[in-house]
Design a protein around this motif. Structure first.
Motif, PDB file in Angstrom:
ATOM      1  N   VAL A  74      -1.305  -3.005  10.109  1.00 44.19           N
ATOM      2  CA  VAL A  74      -2.060  -1.756   9.996  1.00 44.19           C
ATOM      3  C   VAL A  74      -3.403  -1.940  10.705  1.00 44.19           C
ATOM      4  O   VAL A  74      -4.173  -2.834  10.342  1.00 44.19           O
ATOM      5  N   GLN A  75      -3.661  -1.105  11.685  1.00 38.23           N
ATOM      6  CA  GLN A  75      -4.892  -1.213  12.464  1.00 38.23           C
ATOM      7  C   GLN A  75      -5.947  -0.237  11.957  1.00 38.23           C
ATOM      8  O   GLN A  75      -5.694   0.966  11.879  1.00 38.23           O
ATOM      9  N   VAL A  76      -7.099  -0.763  11.583  1.00 41.53           N
ATOM     10  CA  VAL A  76      -8.283   0.027  11.268  1.00 41.53           C
ATOM     11  C   VAL A  76      -9.428  -0.612  12.025  1.00 41.53           C
ATOM     12  O   VAL A  76      -9.335  -1.760  12.466  1.00 41.53           O
ATOM     13  N   GLY A  77     -10.512   0.108  12.166  1.00 40.55           N
ATOM     14  CA  GLY A  77     -11.644  -0.430  12.907  1.00 40.55           C
ATOM     15  C   GLY A  77     -12.835  -0.704  12.023  1.00 40.55           C
ATOM     16  O   GLY A  77     -13.144   0.077  11.118  1.00 40.55           O
ATOM     17  N   THR A  80     -20.028  -3.162   6.260  1.00 35.58           N
ATOM     18  CA  THR A  80     -19.303  -2.775   5.051  1.00 35.58           C
ATOM     19  C   THR A  80     -18.666  -1.383   5.182  1.00 35.58           C
ATOM     20  O   THR A  80     -18.502  -0.669   4.202  1.00 35.58           O
ATOM     21  N   ARG A  81     -18.276  -1.014   6.399  1.00 29.30           N
ATOM     22  CA  ARG A  81     -17.578   0.261   6.598  1.00 29.30           C
ATOM     23  C   ARG A  81     -16.459   0.088   7.614  1.00 29.30           C
ATOM     24  O   ARG A  81     -16.602  -0.633   8.591  1.00 29.30           O
ATOM     25  N   ILE A  82     -15.346   0.745   7.318  1.00 30.50           N
ATOM     26  CA  ILE A  82     -14.234   0.781   8.262  1.00 30.50           C
ATOM     27  C   ILE A  82     -13.906   2.237   8.574  1.00 30.50           C
ATOM     28  O   ILE A  82     -14.305   3.146   7.846  1.00 30.50           O
ATOM     29  N   ARG A  83     -13.160   2.413   9.649  1.00 26.72           N
ATOM     30  CA  ARG A  83     -12.687   3.738  10.032  1.00 26.72           C
ATOM     31  C   ARG A  83     -11.177   3.672  10.182  1.00 26.72           C
ATOM     32  O   ARG A  83     -10.651   2.840  10.914  1.00 26.72           O
ATOM     33  N   ALA A  84     -10.500   4.559   9.483  1.00 29.08           N
ATOM     34  CA  ALA A  84      -9.055   4.712   9.620  1.00 29.08           C
ATOM     35  C   ALA A  84      -8.814   6.044  10.316  1.00 29.08           C
ATOM     36  O   ALA A  84      -9.448   7.044   9.983  1.00 29.08           O
ATOM     37  N   VAL A  85      -7.925   6.045  11.282  1.00 36.69           N
ATOM     38  CA  VAL A  85      -7.635   7.249  12.056  1.00 36.69           C
ATOM     39  C   VAL A  85      -6.148   7.538  11.981  1.00 36.69           C
ATOM     40  O   VAL A  85      -5.326   6.649  12.204  1.00 36.69           O
ATOM     41  N   ARG A  88       2.096   2.731   4.060  1.00 38.78           N
ATOM     42  CA  ARG A  88       1.881   1.323   4.403  1.00 38.78           C
ATOM     43  C   ARG A  88       0.385   1.021   4.494  1.00 38.78           C
ATOM     44  O   ARG A  88      -0.081  -0.021   4.030  1.00 38.78           O
ATOM     45  N   ALA A  89      -0.376   1.937   5.072  1.00 37.85           N
ATOM     46  CA  ALA A  89      -1.827   1.748   5.197  1.00 37.85           C
ATOM     47  C   ALA A  89      -2.495   1.714   3.821  1.00 37.85           C
ATOM     48  O   ALA A  89      -3.349   0.860   3.563  1.00 37.85           O
ATOM     49  N   ILE A  90      -2.102   2.629   2.952  1.00 33.45           N
ATOM     50  CA  ILE A  90      -2.677   2.651   1.601  1.00 33.45           C
ATOM     51  C   ILE A  90      -2.350   1.354   0.863  1.00 33.45           C
ATOM     52  O   ILE A  90      -3.218   0.748   0.239  1.00 33.45           O
ATOM     53  N   ALA A  91      -1.102   0.912   0.964  1.00 30.67           N
ATOM     54  CA  ALA A  91      -0.694  -0.323   0.288  1.00 30.67           C
ATOM     55  C   ALA A  91      -1.432  -1.531   0.843  1.00 30.67           C
ATOM     56  O   ALA A  91      -1.875  -2.403   0.091  1.00 30.67           O
TER      57      ALA A  91
END
Length: 87
Positions: A52-55, A60-65, A77-80
Motif C-alpha cells: 500500500v503506497q502512501v506519501g 507526523t503526517r501522511i497523505r493517502a490518495v 487493504r489500505a485501512i487494514a
C-alpha cells in the motif's frame, strides 16, 4: 473517484487512530492523516511492506490518495495496513 471510498478510508483510519483525521472534512480524493505519536516514515514503510503506497507529508503526517483505479478491495487493504501499522 468515488466519494464513498474516500469517506471509507478516512473513517477506517479515524477508527484505527482516533484524532488522526476528521472524516467530515475530507472533500477530495486526498486524505491527510496526523500520525502522531507515530513518525510518518514508520507508517509509510509499514504500509509499503503490505503493498500500500502512501506519501509522507511531514514528520507526523501522511497523505493517502484514491483514484478510479483503486477498488473496494484496495480501500479495505489500505485501512487494514494502516490499522496494523499503528497497533
Amino acid at each position: 473517484m468515488d466519494h464513498r471510498d474516500v469517506a471509507s478510508i478516512a473513517q477506517g483510519i479515524a477508527e484505527a487512530l482516533p484524532g488522526s483525521v476528521d472524516p467530515a472534512t475530507v472533500e477530495t480524493n486526498m486524505v491527510f492523516v496526523d500520525t502522531a505519536p507515530f513518525a510518518s516514515d514508520t507508517i509509510v514503510r509499514a504500509m509499503a511492506a503490505e503493498g500500500v503506497q502512501v506519501g509522507g507529508f511531514s514528520p507526523t503526517r501522511i497523505r493517502a490518495v484514491t483514484s478510479k483505479e483503486v477498488d473496494r478491495a484496495g480501500i479495505d487493504r489500505a485501512i487494514a495496513a494502516f490499522t496494523r501499522a499503528v497497533k
